[in-house]
Design an enzyme around this catalytic site. Structure first.
Site, PDB file in Angstrom:
ATOM      1  CG  HIS A  64      -0.530   0.121   2.519  1.00  0.00           C
ATOM      2  ND1 HIS A  64      -0.314   1.360   3.101  1.00  0.00           N
ATOM      3  CD2 HIS A  64      -0.224  -0.792   3.469  1.00  0.00           C
ATOM      4  CE1 HIS A  64       0.089   1.175   4.350  1.00  0.00           C
ATOM      5  NE2 HIS A  64       0.173  -0.107   4.600  1.00  0.00           N
ATOM      6  CG  ASP A 177       2.129   1.060   8.035  1.00  0.00           C
ATOM      7  OD1 ASP A 177       1.904   0.538   6.934  1.00  0.00           O
ATOM      8  OD2 ASP A 177       1.352   0.971   9.005  1.00  0.00           O
ATOM      9  CD  GLU A 207      -3.147  -1.269   4.983  1.00  0.00           C
ATOM     10  OE1 GLU A 207      -2.994  -2.335   5.595  1.00  0.00           O
ATOM     11  OE2 GLU A 207      -2.922  -0.170   5.518  1.00  0.00           O
ATOM     12  CD  GLU A 208      -2.066   2.647   7.289  1.00  0.00           C
ATOM     13  OE1 GLU A 208      -2.779   2.215   8.214  1.00  0.00           O
ATOM     14  OE2 GLU A 208      -0.867   2.360   7.159  1.00  0.00           O
ATOM     15  CG  ASP A 230       1.760  -3.446   5.336  1.00  0.00           C
ATOM     16  OD1 ASP A 230       2.348  -2.538   5.941  1.00  0.00           O
ATOM     17  OD2 ASP A 230       0.563  -3.356   5.005  1.00  0.00           O
ATOM     18  CG  HIS A 318      -0.331   3.121  12.507  1.00  0.00           C
ATOM     19  ND1 HIS A 318      -1.682   2.927  12.374  1.00  0.00           N
ATOM     20  CD2 HIS A 318       0.231   2.470  11.463  1.00  0.00           C
ATOM     21  CE1 HIS A 318      -1.916   2.180  11.300  1.00  0.00           C
ATOM     22  NE2 HIS A 318      -0.761   1.892  10.741  1.00  0.00           N
TER      23      HIS A 318
END
Ligand SMILES: [Zn+2]
Length: 347
Positions: A64, A177, A207-208, A230, A318
């Site tokens: 992603h 990420d 994706e998130e 990922d 994140h």
């Protein structure tokens, strides 16, 4: 170009979820030398195809392109930008972060402000400040001033962190990420020799916020088997118990047995682990993690597509800044290529 050079470019690019164009353009440039064909689909996933023999097995790789970030929600009359979160970000890490507001024309630096601690009440100081009480300060004098600068509701906001190499292999930066997965996918294409099977390397969108692009891309590619590239949590920091995760940075990519959305198909698991063992590629296994990846959505596409994950162990995902070892990206790419070579034995 090296993994380090590619990751630096990918990490510094802006791709807040739903606004992935800068990363997509970069992925097109990075994948073009190794692809027979590149298409951008209607949701703006990018699909690079490396053709194999006719009617051969189809493998989909998915990385992603989006990153967690913020979006301007309202502009106060005094010119402060209130925001909504795009993807899962912990409110505790937001105050005092330097950010970039991407207006249609220019990028504006700013900072996430809050009520100063000096004038907070005792109980307020003990509490996490919720994101709806925070605001972005771009130095505008009023709403009209902010609008005149070109800032608008809906503008994406990214963290202002520059990629930094810390040691020989360890690097720090934003959006690992999943720019780490993007870099691994580019590297896999680079390492891949002529293949019998056809490989679809897909940079996915959104994706998130729910694995969205991967679902439509998998439907159109209609692969026989898929691997999501990922990142995963590296648990090698103080306060994390072995039970929570045993995955460590620089100890090889993690192959997922199960996560919140995926129980890896037994054949896929065997395929990935045998490939790693036979080529003596350093790897780790992980199971029982919260969260999921594109593989969970791809698996449920059409009549079902056997899918698995190869993940780069990454610290502090994140949050605005993360850390990883370039070696883990290189080994993710090697494992991907080793698996592709053996696919006909399994699928
Ligand atoms: Zn991810």
């Amino acid at each position: 170009m090296s993994v380090n050079e590619n990751l630096e470019k990918l990490s510094n690019a802006c791709g807040v979820t739903g606004r992935e164009s800068e990363v997509r353009e970069l992925m097109i440039r990075l994948m073009t030398p190794y692809a027979d064909e590149i298409v951008v689909d209607k949701l703006e996933n990018v699909i690079a195809v490396k053709k194999g023999k006719e009617k051969s097995t189809k493998i989909m790789l998915a990385a992603h392109m989006d990153e967690v970030g913020l979006m301007v929600k309202t502009i106060t009359k005094d010119g402060f930008l209130q925001f909504t979160k795009m993807g899962g970000i912990d409110d505790r890490v937001l105050p005092a972060q330097k950010v970039t507001v991407f207006s249609r024309k220019i990028a504006f630096p700013g900072v996430i402000g809050s009520k100063p601690p000096h004038i907070q009440k005792e109980e307020e100081r003990k509490k996490v400040i919720a994101s709806d009480e925070l605001f972005i300060d771009v130095g505008a004098e009023s709403k009209d001033d902010a609008l005149a600068m070109g800032i608008a509701v809906g503008d994406p906001v990214g963290f202002d962190i520059k990629y930094t190499r810390l040691g020989r292999d360890v690097v720090m930066g934003k959006a690992f990420d999943n720019r780490a997965g993007c870099a691994a996918m580019v590297e896999a294409l680079k390492l891949m020799e002529k293949t019998d099977c056809t490989v679809y390397a897909v940079g996915t969108v959104q994706e998130e916020v729910g694995l969205r692009g991967a679902g439509t891309a998998a439907f159109s590619v209609d692969p026989d088997v898929a691997i999501a590239l990922d990142v995963t949590i590296a648990g090698d920091v103080p306060g994390v118990k072995e039970y929570d995760t045993s995955v460590k940075m620089a100890k090889g990519p993690a192959v997922t047995i199960s996560d919140a959305g995926l129980i890896t198909h037994p054949k896929v698991l065997r395929w990935l682990l045998d490939s790693a063992e036979e080529e003596k590629i350093l790897y780790q296994i992980e199971t029982g993690l919260m969260g999921s990846t594109d593989a969970a959505r791809i698996m449920l596409t059409r009549q079902g597509i056997p899918s698995g994950n190869i993940s780069v162990p990454t610290r502090y995902i994140h949050s605005p800044v993360a850390m990883l070892s370039l070696k883990d990206i290189e080994n993710s790419a090697k494992l991907t290529v080793a698996a592709i070579k053996r696919v006909s034995r399994f699928f």
